[in-house]
Design an enzyme around this catalytic site. Structure first.
Site, PDB file in Angstrom:
ATOM      1  N   ASN A   1       2.860  -3.584  -9.329  1.00  0.00           N
ATOM      2  CA  ASN A   1       2.852  -2.601 -10.422  1.00  0.00           C
ATOM      3  C   ASN A   1       3.197  -3.278 -11.746  1.00  0.00           C
ATOM      4  O   ASN A   1       2.579  -3.006 -12.782  1.00  0.00           O
ATOM      5  CB  ASN A   1       3.892  -1.498 -10.184  1.00  0.00           C
ATOM      6  CG  ASN A   1       3.571  -0.627  -8.988  1.00  0.00           C
ATOM      7  OD1 ASN A   1       2.430  -0.582  -8.545  1.00  0.00           O
ATOM      8  ND2 ASN A   1       4.568   0.059  -8.459  1.00  0.00           N
TER       9      ASN A   1
ATOM     10  N   LYS B   1       6.516  -2.950  -6.272  1.00  0.00           N
ATOM     11  CA  LYS B   1       7.111  -3.140  -7.601  1.00  0.00           C
ATOM     12  C   LYS B   1       6.533  -4.349  -8.324  1.00  0.00           C
ATOM     13  O   LYS B   1       6.286  -4.321  -9.530  1.00  0.00           O
ATOM     14  CB  LYS B   1       8.632  -3.260  -7.490  1.00  0.00           C
ATOM     15  CG  LYS B   1       9.276  -1.970  -7.034  1.00  0.00           C
ATOM     16  CD  LYS B   1      10.766  -2.016  -7.021  1.00  0.00           C
ATOM     17  CE  LYS B   1      11.339  -0.795  -6.324  1.00  0.00           C
ATOM     18  NZ  LYS B   1      10.971   0.475  -6.946  1.00  0.00           N
TER      19      LYS B   1
ATOM     20  N   ASP C   1       8.884   0.280 -13.383  1.00  0.00           N
ATOM     21  CA  ASP C   1       8.013  -0.909 -13.396  1.00  0.00           C
ATOM     22  C   ASP C   1       7.291  -1.016 -14.733  1.00  0.00           C
ATOM     23  O   ASP C   1       7.147  -2.103 -15.310  1.00  0.00           O
ATOM     24  CB  ASP C   1       6.975  -0.825 -12.266  1.00  0.00           C
ATOM     25  CG  ASP C   1       7.645  -0.803 -10.900  1.00  0.00           C
ATOM     26  OD1 ASP C   1       8.739  -1.377 -10.769  1.00  0.00           O
ATOM     27  OD2 ASP C   1       7.068  -0.199  -9.969  1.00  0.00           O
TER      28      ASP C   1
ATOM     29  N   MET D   1       0.877  -1.161   0.000  1.00  0.00           N
ATOM     30  CA  MET D   1       0.000   0.000   0.000  1.00  0.00           C
ATOM     31  C   MET D   1       0.923   1.222   0.000  1.00  0.00           C
ATOM     32  O   MET D   1       1.816   1.319   0.839  1.00  0.00           O
ATOM     33  CB  MET D   1      -0.905  -0.010   1.244  1.00  0.00           C
ATOM     34  CG  MET D   1      -1.890   1.136   1.277  1.00  0.00           C
ATOM     35  SD  MET D   1      -2.944   1.230  -0.193  1.00  0.00           S
ATOM     36  CE  MET D   1      -4.133  -0.078   0.106  1.00  0.00           C
TER      37      MET D   1
HETATM   38  P1  ATP Z   1      11.130   4.643 -10.718  1.00  0.00           P
HETATM   39  O1  ATP Z   1      12.075   4.111  -9.679  1.00  0.00           O
HETATM   40  O2  ATP Z   1      10.857   6.113 -10.562  1.00  0.00           O
HETATM   41  O3  ATP Z   1       9.964   3.801 -10.938  1.00  0.00           O
HETATM   42  P2  ATP Z   1      13.270   3.976 -12.374  1.00  0.00           P
HETATM   43  O4  ATP Z   1      14.304   4.876 -11.743  1.00  0.00           O
HETATM   44  O5  ATP Z   1      13.300   2.538 -12.069  1.00  0.00           O
HETATM   45  O6  ATP Z   1      11.856   4.571 -12.125  1.00  0.00           O
HETATM   46  P3  ATP Z   1      13.805   5.333 -14.795  1.00  0.00           P
HETATM   47  O7  ATP Z   1      15.088   5.041 -15.442  1.00  0.00           O
HETATM   48  O8  ATP Z   1      13.682   6.631 -14.062  1.00  0.00           O
HETATM   49  O9  ATP Z   1      13.404   4.097 -13.932  1.00  0.00           O
HETATM   50  O10 ATP Z   1      12.635   5.334 -15.862  1.00  0.00           O
HETATM   51  C1  ATP Z   1      12.274   4.154 -16.589  1.00  0.00           C
HETATM   52  C2  ATP Z   1      12.033   4.540 -18.025  1.00  0.00           C
HETATM   53  O11 ATP Z   1      10.975   5.511 -18.096  1.00  0.00           O
HETATM   54  C3  ATP Z   1      13.232   5.170 -18.711  1.00  0.00           C
HETATM   55  O12 ATP Z   1      14.115   4.176 -19.193  1.00  0.00           O
HETATM   56  C4  ATP Z   1      12.532   5.955 -19.805  1.00  0.00           C
HETATM   57  O13 ATP Z   1      12.147   5.106 -20.852  1.00  0.00           O
HETATM   58  C5  ATP Z   1      11.261   6.445 -19.105  1.00  0.00           C
HETATM   59  N1  ATP Z   1      11.494   7.779 -18.491  1.00  0.00           N
HETATM   60  C6  ATP Z   1      11.894   8.048 -17.241  1.00  0.00           C
HETATM   61  N2  ATP Z   1      12.013   9.380 -17.032  1.00  0.00           N
HETATM   62  C7  ATP Z   1      11.655   9.961 -18.189  1.00  0.00           C
HETATM   63  C8  ATP Z   1      11.564  11.332 -18.630  1.00  0.00           C
HETATM   64  N3  ATP Z   1      11.862  12.343 -17.817  1.00  0.00           N
HETATM   65  N4  ATP Z   1      11.146  11.551 -19.899  1.00  0.00           N
HETATM   66  C9  ATP Z   1      10.817  10.530 -20.737  1.00  0.00           C
HETATM   67  N5  ATP Z   1      10.897   9.228 -20.382  1.00  0.00           N
HETATM   68  C10 ATP Z   1      11.320   8.945 -19.134  1.00  0.00           C
HETATM   69  O1  RIB Z   2       8.458   1.245  -8.117  1.00  0.00           O
HETATM   70  C1  RIB Z   2       7.483   1.956  -7.384  1.00  0.00           C
HETATM   71  C2  RIB Z   2       7.088   1.177  -6.169  1.00  0.00           C
HETATM   72  O2  RIB Z   2       8.181   1.096  -5.296  1.00  0.00           O
HETATM   73  C3  RIB Z   2       5.972   1.801  -5.359  1.00  0.00           C
HETATM   74  O3  RIB Z   2       4.692   1.422  -5.776  1.00  0.00           O
HETATM   75  C4  RIB Z   2       6.305   1.381  -3.929  1.00  0.00           C
HETATM   76  O4  RIB Z   2       5.385   0.470  -3.390  1.00  0.00           O
HETATM   77  C5  RIB Z   2       7.705   0.790  -4.000  1.00  0.00           C
HETATM   78  O5  RIB Z   2       7.662  -0.564  -3.919  1.00  0.00           O
END
Ligand code: ATP
Ligand code: RIB
Length: 306
Positions: free
Chosen positions: A46, A43, A253, A15
């Protein structure tokens, strides 16, 4: 497009409490939030939602508690058309994440694992069999459960995708030969000791992660830069699509779910990464975790407007 793919996700179900603010507080500082809300997340859940919204037949393997949040989260999986028969409900406390989001849409997340850490590795692996085409895992459950499930899937020739969130130096040597391993920037640093800042460090970090995991492809998620693919011979960077960022939570995710499905469908890792970038771009333009996952119609609309 993906409706014939039978997928499973073994991972966390949380949650989420989401708090928005202009600026996150420093130590000892109080700030006023602009709004807050509760949302279904984790994760694993999602990614399962991402798969299901894109049309795949999806099964969730995980654990919650028999409490209010646990009930809501399982209900929500069912509502999204996800098979929850492999979600145990006898955990001590349902997983919980507090997500704080600043004015630029950047998040900081604190996770209380609860039931997610109590998944029985053998029981989880028993939910994986040859009827599956695809398995996704992340690192938000116990290491033993991840290792057991990945090794079982590999032994059954199931396409196996490892999303490396949250950042930790996971013992990749315990699971050799997955199809795709996909960390984001911080996770890459945790696994390789190298932040993927430029092409050189992206290559070096990818080599270390491939050496450690013996995965077929290392796909780094690089935020607004898109992603990179290392196949052991060539490195390719696949740029992101432009997006108006509202909240980046669960972009990773969403990327992993789309990447996995497109790869399973066509076997082309570059096309799969491009699909991941499209889905990630949609996700960052929306608030929330699970709620930001696009449907197949959203992606078709996105492709028309490129
Ligand atoms: P989070 O932890 O926030 O869920 P993450 O850090 O695991 O995300 P990111 O690399 O931030 O993953 O983002 C995953 C994908 O989403 C990137 O590879 C890209 O394709 C897209 N993305 C992320 N940020 C942007 C942005 N500012 N503009 C366009 N696409 C983006
Ligand atoms: O990747 C996003 C997720 O990270 C959130 O939904 C939160 O629950 C954490 O697990």
């Amino acid at each position: 497009m993906y409706k014939n793919i039978r997928a499973a996700v073994m991972g966390s179900i949380n949650m989420d409490i989401i708090l928005n603010m202009e600026k996150v507080p420093d130590v000892g500082e109080n700030v006023l939030g602009t709004d807050y809300g509760y949302a279904c997340g984790g994760k694993g859940a999602n990614q399962a939602t991402g798969l299901a919204r894109l049309g795949a037949q999806t099964k969730m393997i995980g654990k919650v508690a028999d409490d209010t949040n646990g009930k809501k989260l399982v209900e929500n999986l069912n509502k999204n058309g996800i098979n929850s028969s492999c979600v145990r409900t006898d955990g001590s406390q349902t997983g919980m994440a507090t997500i704080i989001i600043d004015g630029e849409g950047k998040n900081r997340i604190i996770v209380y694992e609860g039931a997610n850490a109590e998944i029985d590795p053998q029981e989880a692996a028993d939910c994986i069999d040859e009827s599956l085409d695809l398995l996704l895992v992340q690192f938000e459950t116990s290491e033993d459960a991840v290792v057991e499930c990945v090794n079982k899937a590999i032994s059954q020739n199931i396409t196996t995708v490892i999303d490396c969130g949250p950042a930790k130096n996971f013992n990749l040597e315990r699971m050799q030969g997955a199809t795709i391993i996909s960390p984001n920037e911080n996770e890459t640093e945790a696994l390789s000791g190298m932040f993927p800042a430029d092409e050189n460090s992206i290559l070096e970090a990818s080599k270390i992660i491939m050496e450690r995991s013996r995965a077929k492809y290392v796909v780094l998620k690089l935020g607004s830069r898109g992603c990179s693919v290392w196949n052991g011979e060539n490195l390719k960077i696949i740029p992101a699509y432009k997006s108006k960022v509202v909240d980046t939570t669960a972009a990773g995710d969403c990327f992993t779910a789309a990447l996995a499905l497109e790869y399973k469908k066509c076997g082309d890792i570059y096309a799969a990464c491009d699909m991941g970038n499209k889905a990630g771009s949609v996700a960052v333009s929306r608030m929330g975790a699970e709620s930001s996952m696009p449907t197949i119609e959203d992606l078709v609309k996105f492709e028309k407007n490129i």
